[in-house]
Design a protein around this motif. Structure first.
Motif, PDB file in Angstrom:
ATOM      1  N   ILE A 296      -2.931  21.221   9.790  1.00 23.20           N
ATOM      2  CA  ILE A 296      -3.821  20.695   8.749  1.00 23.20           C
ATOM      3  C   ILE A 296      -3.102  19.616   7.929  1.00 23.20           C
ATOM      4  CG2 ILE A 296      -5.045  21.276   6.612  1.00 23.20           C
ATOM      5  CD1 ILE A 296      -5.675  24.004   7.825  1.00 23.20           C
ATOM      6  N   GLY A 297      -1.858  19.885   7.549  1.00 23.02           N
ATOM      7  CA  GLY A 297      -1.093  18.881   6.820  1.00 23.02           C
ATOM      8  C   GLY A 297      -0.906  17.614   7.627  1.00 23.02           C
ATOM      9  N   ASN A 298      -0.617  17.762   8.915  1.00 24.59           N
ATOM     10  CA  ASN A 298      -0.483  16.605   9.795  1.00 24.59           C
ATOM     11  C   ASN A 298      -1.774  15.798   9.848  1.00 24.59           C
ATOM     12  OD1 ASN A 298       2.155  16.267  11.345  1.00 24.59           O
ATOM     13  ND2 ASN A 298       1.828  18.476  11.550  1.00 24.59           N
ATOM     14  N   ASP A 299      -2.897  16.493   9.912  1.00 25.05           N
ATOM     15  CA  ASP A 299      -4.186  15.807   9.994  1.00 25.05           C
ATOM     16  C   ASP A 299      -4.476  15.020   8.722  1.00 25.05           C
ATOM     17  OD1 ASP A 299      -6.685  15.341  11.525  1.00 25.05           O
ATOM     18  OD2 ASP A 299      -7.618  16.418   9.859  1.00 25.05           O
ATOM     19  N   VAL A 300      -4.094  15.578   7.583  1.00 19.43           N
ATOM     20  CA  VAL A 300      -4.283  14.861   6.314  1.00 19.43           C
ATOM     21  C   VAL A 300      -3.542  13.537   6.355  1.00 19.43           C
ATOM     22  CG1 VAL A 300      -3.769  14.881   3.839  1.00 19.43           C
ATOM     23  CG2 VAL A 300      -4.687  16.934   4.937  1.00 19.43           C
TER      24      VAL A 300
ATOM     25  N   ILE B   4      -2.430  16.130  -0.952  1.00 24.27           N
ATOM     26  CA  ILE B   4      -2.386  17.479  -0.393  1.00 24.27           C
ATOM     27  C   ILE B   4      -2.774  18.518  -1.430  1.00 24.27           C
ATOM     28  CG2 ILE B   4      -0.776  19.266   0.410  1.00 24.27           C
ATOM     29  CD1 ILE B   4       0.489  17.223   2.223  1.00 24.27           C
ATOM     30  N   GLN B   5      -2.381  18.310  -2.673  1.00 24.43           N
ATOM     31  CA  GLN B   5      -2.672  19.300  -3.705  1.00 24.43           C
ATOM     32  C   GLN B   5      -4.144  19.334  -4.114  1.00 24.43           C
ATOM     33  OE1 GLN B   5       0.706  20.143  -6.673  1.00 24.43           O
ATOM     34  NE2 GLN B   5       1.133  18.026  -6.042  1.00 24.43           N
ATOM     35  N   GLN B   6      -4.938  18.425  -3.575  1.00 22.05           N
ATOM     36  CA  GLN B   6      -6.373  18.459  -3.812  1.00 22.05           C
ATOM     37  C   GLN B   6      -7.065  19.504  -2.938  1.00 22.05           C
ATOM     38  OE1 GLN B   6      -7.652  14.455  -3.048  1.00 22.05           O
ATOM     39  NE2 GLN B   6      -6.632  13.615  -4.854  1.00 22.05           N
ATOM     40  N   LEU B   7      -6.361  20.015  -1.935  1.00 25.42           N
ATOM     41  CA  LEU B   7      -6.953  20.949  -0.981  1.00 25.42           C
ATOM     42  C   LEU B   7      -6.769  22.390  -1.444  1.00 25.42           C
ATOM     43  CD1 LEU B   7      -5.705  19.301   2.333  1.00 25.42           C
ATOM     44  CD2 LEU B   7      -7.865  18.918   1.137  1.00 25.42           C
ATOM     45  N   ASP B   8      -7.741  23.220  -1.103  1.00 28.43           N
ATOM     46  CA  ASP B   8      -7.647  24.641  -1.439  1.00 28.43           C
ATOM     47  C   ASP B   8      -6.505  25.286  -0.651  1.00 28.43           C
ATOM     48  OD1 ASP B   8      -9.845  24.416  -3.107  1.00 28.43           O
ATOM     49  OD2 ASP B   8     -11.282  24.987  -1.534  1.00 28.43           O
ATOM     50  N   ASP B   9      -5.772  26.163  -1.314  1.00 29.83           N
ATOM     51  CA  ASP B   9      -4.693  26.916  -0.677  1.00 29.83           C
ATOM     52  C   ASP B   9      -3.732  25.999   0.078  1.00 29.83           C
ATOM     53  OD1 ASP B   9      -3.299  29.256   0.026  1.00 29.83           O
ATOM     54  OD2 ASP B   9      -4.349  29.382   1.944  1.00 29.83           O
TER      55      ASP B   9
ATOM     56  N   PRO C 197       0.842  -1.203   0.000  1.00 30.32           N
ATOM     57  CA  PRO C 197       0.000   0.000   0.000  1.00 30.32           C
ATOM     58  C   PRO C 197       0.869   1.242   0.000  1.00 30.32           C
ATOM     59  CG  PRO C 197       0.050  -0.980   2.192  1.00 30.32           C
ATOM     60  CD  PRO C 197       0.742  -1.949   1.277  1.00 30.32           C
ATOM     61  N   VAL C 198       0.382   2.283  -0.642  1.00 29.82           N
ATOM     62  CA  VAL C 198       1.142   3.530  -0.708  1.00 29.82           C
ATOM     63  C   VAL C 198       0.193   4.701  -0.511  1.00 29.82           C
ATOM     64  CG1 VAL C 198       0.909   3.639  -3.229  1.00 29.82           C
ATOM     65  CG2 VAL C 198       2.755   4.910  -2.091  1.00 29.82           C
ATOM     66  N   ILE C 199       0.655   5.710   0.194  1.00 31.58           N
ATOM     67  CA  ILE C 199      -0.096   6.949   0.369  1.00 31.58           C
ATOM     68  C   ILE C 199       0.519   7.997  -0.551  1.00 31.58           C
ATOM     69  CG2 ILE C 199      -0.726   8.796   1.977  1.00 31.58           C
ATOM     70  CD1 ILE C 199      -0.605   6.682   4.219  1.00 31.58           C
ATOM     71  N   ASP C 200      -0.233   8.401  -1.553  1.00 29.90           N
ATOM     72  CA  ASP C 200       0.245   9.411  -2.502  1.00 29.90           C
ATOM     73  C   ASP C 200      -0.008  10.787  -1.901  1.00 29.90           C
ATOM     74  OD1 ASP C 200       0.963  11.004  -4.590  1.00 29.90           O
ATOM     75  OD2 ASP C 200      -0.530  10.249  -6.003  1.00 29.90           O
ATOM     76  N   LEU C 201       0.863  11.160  -0.993  1.00 29.87           N
ATOM     77  CA  LEU C 201       0.690  12.420  -0.266  1.00 29.87           C
ATOM     78  C   LEU C 201       0.884  13.621  -1.183  1.00 29.87           C
ATOM     79  CD1 LEU C 201       0.084  13.239   2.659  1.00 29.87           C
ATOM     80  CD2 LEU C 201       2.546  13.413   3.039  1.00 29.87           C
TER      81      LEU C 201
ATOM     82  N   GLU D  32      -0.717  25.257  -0.322  1.00 35.42           N
ATOM     83  CA  GLU D  32       0.642  25.749  -0.103  1.00 35.42           C
ATOM     84  C   GLU D  32       0.816  26.369   1.273  1.00 35.42           C
ATOM     85  OE1 GLU D  32      -1.283  26.480  -2.681  1.00 35.42           O
ATOM     86  OE2 GLU D  32      -0.170  26.487  -4.586  1.00 35.42           O
ATOM     87  N   LYS D  33      -0.177  27.101   1.719  1.00 39.21           N
ATOM     88  CA  LYS D  33      -0.078  27.775   3.017  1.00 39.21           C
ATOM     89  C   LYS D  33      -0.857  27.044   4.111  1.00 39.21           C
ATOM     90  CE  LYS D  33       2.390  30.953   1.116  1.00 39.21           C
ATOM     91  NZ  LYS D  33       2.516  30.270  -0.188  1.00 39.21           N
ATOM     92  N   SER D  34      -1.956  26.384   3.750  1.00 38.17           N
ATOM     93  CA  SER D  34      -2.762  25.729   4.778  1.00 38.17           C
ATOM     94  C   SER D  34      -2.108  24.435   5.285  1.00 38.17           C
ATOM     95  CB  SER D  34      -4.159  25.409   4.239  1.00 38.17           C
ATOM     96  OG  SER D  34      -4.109  24.455   3.187  1.00 38.17           O
ATOM     97  N   CYS D  35      -1.347  23.751   4.428  1.00 44.71           N
ATOM     98  CA  CYS D  35      -0.780  22.459   4.811  1.00 44.71           C
ATOM     99  C   CYS D  35       0.711  22.504   5.121  1.00 44.71           C
ATOM    100  CB  CYS D  35      -1.020  21.435   3.704  1.00 44.71           C
ATOM    101  SG  CYS D  35      -2.746  20.999   3.448  1.00 44.71           S
ATOM    102  N   LEU D  36       1.424  23.512   4.583  1.00 44.48           N
ATOM    103  CA  LEU D  36       2.878  23.555   4.725  1.00 44.48           C
ATOM    104  C   LEU D  36       3.305  24.861   5.392  1.00 44.48           C
ATOM    105  CD1 LEU D  36       3.726  22.343   1.108  1.00 44.48           C
ATOM    106  CD2 LEU D  36       3.492  20.927   3.165  1.00 44.48           C
ATOM    107  N   ARG D  37       4.114  24.765   6.428  1.00 46.65           N
ATOM    108  CA  ARG D  37       4.491  25.974   7.160  1.00 46.65           C
ATOM    109  C   ARG D  37       5.730  26.647   6.587  1.00 46.65           C
ATOM    110  NH1 ARG D  37       6.930  22.092  10.781  1.00 46.65           N
ATOM    111  NH2 ARG D  37       9.121  22.685  11.135  1.00 46.65           N
ATOM    112  N   ASP D  38       6.574  25.889   5.880  1.00 43.88           N
ATOM    113  CA  ASP D  38       7.798  26.449   5.317  1.00 43.88           C
ATOM    114  C   ASP D  38       8.037  25.945   3.897  1.00 43.88           C
ATOM    115  OD1 ASP D  38       8.444  23.825   5.735  1.00 43.88           O
ATOM    116  OD2 ASP D  38      10.180  24.199   7.017  1.00 43.88           O
ATOM    117  N   GLY D  39       6.961  25.572   3.250  1.00 44.92           N
ATOM    118  CA  GLY D  39       7.068  25.040   1.905  1.00 44.92           C
ATOM    119  C   GLY D  39       7.290  23.557   1.853  1.00 44.92           C
TER     120      GLY D  39
END
Length: 244
Positions: A198-202, A178-183, A170-174, A185-192
Motif C-alpha cells: 500500500i505504501g509503495n502504491d501511494v 501517508i499520514q492522511q490514510l487510515d491506520d 517539484p516535491v512529493i511530501d510523502l 502506521e501498519k497499512s503503509c509501513l511494514r517495520d515502521g
C-alpha cells in the motif's frame, strides 16, 4: 534511444523493484516508452550519496547518461536517524542535510540541464514499529527508545520541501501524504519505515502524477516501436517505415 527515468535514493529506492514496489510499478507503467533505472543504496544518507554521486550519476554512470529525462531524489530517512541512538552513524544534521540536497540537485542540473528533478521527503515513522525492529535487529532494547522518530522525520521533510522551493523543483511530501490514510502506521509501513504494498502504491501514484505535471507521461513520450495494433494486416512491415 529510449528516455530514462533515474531513481536515486536509499533503501526505500533500492527495494522499489521488489514485488509490489513503486519502482517496479513505474517500470511497468512506462514499459514501452521509457527505461526506469534503479540507483538505490540501502542505509545511505545525503552525505554518503554526495561522496558516491560522481560514480553513480557521472559520465560512467546510468549507461553513459544519454536520454535521462527525469530523476527522483529520495533521501532523508537515514539523515533523520536520532543522533544518540542505535543508528547514530547514519545521522546528518538538518542544516547539512539541506546543503547536501542542494549539492545533489546542482550536480544533476549540471549533468542534465533539461532534466526533471523530483525531490521526495522522507516518509513518516511508526515509532512502535521501529522500536520492535530495533529490539529484533540490534538484539537489545536501546534505552527503550527507537532510533527514528516521526517528529524528526517531519523536520527533515519540511527541510526537503524548503530546498525544493528554493530550487524551483517539484516535491512529493510523502511524510504528510501517508499520514492522511487510515491506520497508516501498519497499512503503509511494514517495520515502521519501509513500505508495504500500500505504501509503495501511494508513492507510485504520486510520482506518476508529478511526472505528468512536468510533461513526462505516456501521452508525451512516444513508444519506441510500432504497436501491434498499428501493423497493417496485409503488410505489417510497412508500419516501421514511419519510424526509420
Amino acid at each position: 534511444m529510449r528516455p530514462k527515468i533515474v531513481l536515486f535514493g536509499d533503501s526505500i529506492t533500492e527495494e522499489s523493484f521488489r514485488e509490489g514496489g513503486w519502482g517496479a510499478a513505474l517500470a511497468n507503467h512506462f514499459t514501452r516508452t521509457a527505461d526506469v533505472v534503479l540507483r538505490g543504496y540501502s542505509g545511505y544518507n545525503t552525505r554518503w550519496a554526495l561522496r558516491a554521486i560522481e560514480r553513480v550519476l557521472g559520465a560512467e554512470g546510468v549507461g553513459g547518461g544519454e536520454g535521462v529525462v527525469a530523476v527522483t531524489v529520495f533521501f532523508g530517512a537515514n539523515d533523520a536517524a536520532v543522533h544518540d541512538r542505535a543508528s547514530a552513524f547514519q545521522h546528518v544534521p538538518l542544516d547539512e542535510y539541506k546543503l547536501n540536497l542542494r549539492s545533489i540537485v546542482s550536480f544533476v542540473n549540471k549533468r542534465w540541464p533539461e532534466v526533471v528533478i523530483i525531490l521526495i521527503t522522507p516518509p513518516p515513522i511508526d515509532v512502535e514499529g521501529r522500536l520492535r525492529y530495533v529490539i529484533i535487529y540490534y538484539l537489545f532494547q536501546t534505552s527503550g527508545l527507537p532510533e527514528r522518530t516521526n517528529e524528526a522525520a517531519g523536520a527533515y521533510a519540511k527541510a526537503c520541501i524548503s530546498v525544493a522551493g528554493e530550487c524551483g523543483l517539484p516535491v512529493i511530501d510523502l511524510w504528510s501524504r501517508i499520514q492522511q490514510l487510515d491506520d497508516w502506521e501498519k497499512s503503509c509501513l511494514r517495520d515502521g519505515l519501509h513500505f508495504t504494498c500500500i505504501g509503495n502504491d501511494v508513492l507510485f501514484k504520486e510520482v506518476v502524477d508529478t511526472l505528468r505535471k512536468e510533461s513526462v507521461s505516456l501521452e508525451t513520450l512516444p513508444v519506441d516501436l510500432p504497436l501491434c495494433s498499428e501493423m497493417y494486416p496485409n503488410d505489417p512491415l510497412k508500419a516501421f517505415e514511419s519510424q526509420i
